[in-house]
Design a protein around this motif. Structure first.
Motif, mmCIF file in Angstrom:
data_model
loop_
_atom_site.group_PDB
_atom_site.id
_atom_site.type_symbol
_atom_site.label_atom_id
_atom_site.label_comp_id
_atom_site.label_asym_id
_atom_site.label_seq_id
_atom_site.Cartn_x
_atom_site.Cartn_y
_atom_site.Cartn_z
ATOM 1 N N THR A 33 -5.287 -4.897 -0.911
ATOM 2 C CA THR A 33 -4.670 -3.729 -1.539
ATOM 3 C C THR A 33 -5.508 -3.245 -2.724
ATOM 4 O O THR A 33 -5.718 -2.042 -2.903
ATOM 5 N N ALA A 34 -6.015 -4.195 -3.522
ATOM 6 C CA ALA A 34 -6.847 -3.816 -4.674
ATOM 7 C C ALA A 34 -8.121 -3.130 -4.203
ATOM 8 O O ALA A 34 -8.581 -2.155 -4.821
ATOM 9 N N VAL A 72 -3.435 -3.659 -9.878
ATOM 10 C CA VAL A 72 -2.970 -3.561 -8.491
ATOM 11 C C VAL A 72 -2.938 -4.933 -7.826
ATOM 12 O O VAL A 72 -1.969 -5.283 -7.147
ATOM 13 N N ARG A 90 1.164 3.528 -5.884
ATOM 14 C CA ARG A 90 0.637 3.761 -7.227
ATOM 15 C C ARG A 90 0.289 5.223 -7.472
ATOM 16 O O ARG A 90 -0.648 5.549 -8.176
ATOM 17 N N GLN A 91 1.053 6.126 -6.830
ATOM 18 C CA GLN A 91 0.744 7.572 -7.036
ATOM 19 C C GLN A 91 1.561 8.093 -8.199
ATOM 20 O O GLN A 91 2.714 7.761 -8.339
ATOM 21 N N VAL A 133 -3.042 4.636 -1.565
ATOM 22 C CA VAL A 133 -2.117 3.648 -2.113
ATOM 23 C C VAL A 133 -0.919 4.384 -2.711
ATOM 24 O O VAL A 133 -0.882 4.686 -3.904
ATOM 25 N N VAL A 186 0.825 -1.204 0.000
ATOM 26 C CA VAL A 186 0.000 0.000 0.000
ATOM 27 C C VAL A 186 0.866 1.263 0.000
ATOM 28 O O VAL A 186 0.631 2.186 -0.771
ATOM 29 N N PRO A 204 -8.109 5.426 -3.254
ATOM 30 C CA PRO A 204 -6.952 5.376 -4.165
ATOM 31 C C PRO A 204 -5.804 6.279 -3.718
ATOM 32 O O PRO A 204 -4.637 5.959 -3.925
ATOM 33 N N GLU A 205 -6.129 7.398 -3.059
ATOM 34 C CA GLU A 205 -5.082 8.349 -2.661
ATOM 35 C C GLU A 205 -4.187 7.795 -1.560
ATOM 36 O O GLU A 205 -3.103 8.306 -1.310
ATOM 37 N N TYR A 232 -7.347 0.315 -3.092
ATOM 38 C CA TYR A 232 -7.130 1.152 -4.279
ATOM 39 C C TYR A 232 -8.462 1.602 -4.856
ATOM 40 O O TYR A 232 -8.575 2.690 -5.419
ATOM 41 N N LYS A 233 -9.477 0.756 -4.700
ATOM 42 C CA LYS A 233 -10.805 1.080 -5.228
ATOM 43 C C LYS A 233 -11.487 2.144 -4.353
ATOM 44 O O LYS A 233 -12.066 3.096 -4.872
#
Lengths: 202, 179
Positions: B164-165, B107, B178-179, B175, B45, B172-173, B168-169
């Protein structure tokens, strides 16, 4: 949000937090190789005497801090009783209980700011190498502050799940648990920003 | 700035809470705990940097003597037979975050692969080194101890990928990997 520090001063508050932290580190280190029910029964009695020396209210406050751990300790004991050796389980549980009680004694008689100061002091020489010492101290304070809260959050989610399910706790609780923590985190960050943010003195 | 740091701190607390869950003892005194699930989540994350910061805070608190593991706490745990795994956690979280940010897959799939590499291979590598040097085990014996943990850790990698997925859903901010 509950506080882990006693709301009033006692004799133990007067001891420098650095000494108490050092004592905690030493006790943690030197008890590592030792097992045994008798040894830790004596150790627990000694810590309880320390608690009582703070007054009965403080002792009650301190024992209240143990409550989140009781179920856990019972599970550990049960596990050893069923799959291993009861005496060994007792030794382990008493050891954990002693360490928790001792650590709680330090926590409840030291203001978090004093604890942070003690850590800062020990780390200060490394600041010139770019170590963000204040951030580290704040991190410690926040972690110690939120562990019991998140433990209670987990327990609450498990209880709520059990109320509605015929089965025990599920891995599905991981998501609400983590989302709660993320949301708490955003609120804490906002509160920090509102108070001027994290300062970094070079 | 505060946001990411506080997130790392909160995940350190999450790892601590996971570490309080009961463990299962295996031969050679190696415990199976949910704490590695916390390590995997932190890496997947928060990404390499903040995932490693979260684990470092957790390890520092353990070193200070806070009784956050079923083994108690204190500097002593780092010298125990399983001390290598603790160092492995730090580098493992970093590698999980690194792999997460490098992979271009979804993700969930990325988190699973990242956990296999960082959460299992890296952690076991350092754990094996620790068992060899701290517990005096032969290299092959030390390596073979790990097999018994593989099924449990694969389950943890799957759980980490799913959670984690979902994070992300919904957030999202948060995670950061993945930024």
């Amino acid at each position: 949000m509950q506080s882990l520090t006693l709301p009033y001063r006692t004799w133990a508050h007067a001891l420098p937090a650095g000494y108490k932290l050092a004592a905690l580190v030493l006790v943690g280190f030197f008890t590592m190789p030792f097992e045994g029910v008798l040894l830790y029964t004596i150790a627990i009695c000694a810590v309880l005497a320390l608690y009582l020396s703070l007054g009965t209210n403080a002792a009650r406050f301190g024992l209240g801090m143990m409550r989140p751990f009781l179920i856990l300790l019972a599970i550990v004991l049960l596990y050893h009783a069923v799959f291993g050796d009861l005496a060994e389980g007792l030794g382990i549980v008493f050891k954990i209980a002693f360490l928790i009680l001792f650590a709680n004694f330090v926590t409840m008689t030291s203001k978090l700011s004093d604890m942070a100061d003690a850590v800062l002091k020990a780390l200060a020489p490394f600041q010139r190498f770019g170590l963000p010492v204040e951030k580290i101290a704040l991190g410690f304070a926040l972690v110690l502050r939120f562990i019991p809260q998140f433990f209670n959050l987990g327990m609450m989610l498990i209880e709520a799940w059990k109320m509605r399910s015929t089965k025990g706790a599920s891995w599905r609780l991981l998501l609400p648990f983590t989302l709660n923590i993320i949301d708490d985190s955003e609120r804490v960050a906002e509160a920090l920003r509102a108070r001027g943010g994290i300062q970094h003195k070079p | 700035m505060e946001r990411k740091f506080v997130l790392a701190v909160m995940f350190a607390a999450l790892i601590c809470v996971f570490s309080l869950l009961p463990k299962f003892m295996m031969p050679f005194g190696v415990p199976i705990t949910a704490q590695s699930l916390g390590i995997m989540l932190a890496g997947a994350v928060l990404g390499a940097r903040y995932g490693a910061i979260a684990v470092a805070i957790y390890l520092a608190i353990v070193a200070l003597g806070a009784p956050l593991t079923s083994r108690g706490g204190g500097i002593g745990v780092f010298f125990g037979p399983t001390g290598g795994y603790l160092i492995g956690f730090l580098l493992g979280a970093f590698v999980i975050g690194l792999v997460m940010s490098k992979l271009r897959a979804g993700v969930q799939a990325s988190a699973f692969v990242a956990c296999l590499i960082g959460g299992i291979i890296i952690v076991y590598l350092f754990g094996t080194i620790g068992l060899h040097y701290l517990a005096g085990m032969a290299w092959l014996d030390a390596l073979n101890v790990n097999w018994i943990f593989i099924p449990g850790d694969i389950i943890k990698a799957v759980l980490t990928a799913i959670v984690t997925a979902q994070i992300y859903k919904f957030r999202p901010e948060a995670v950061l990997s993945r930024q």
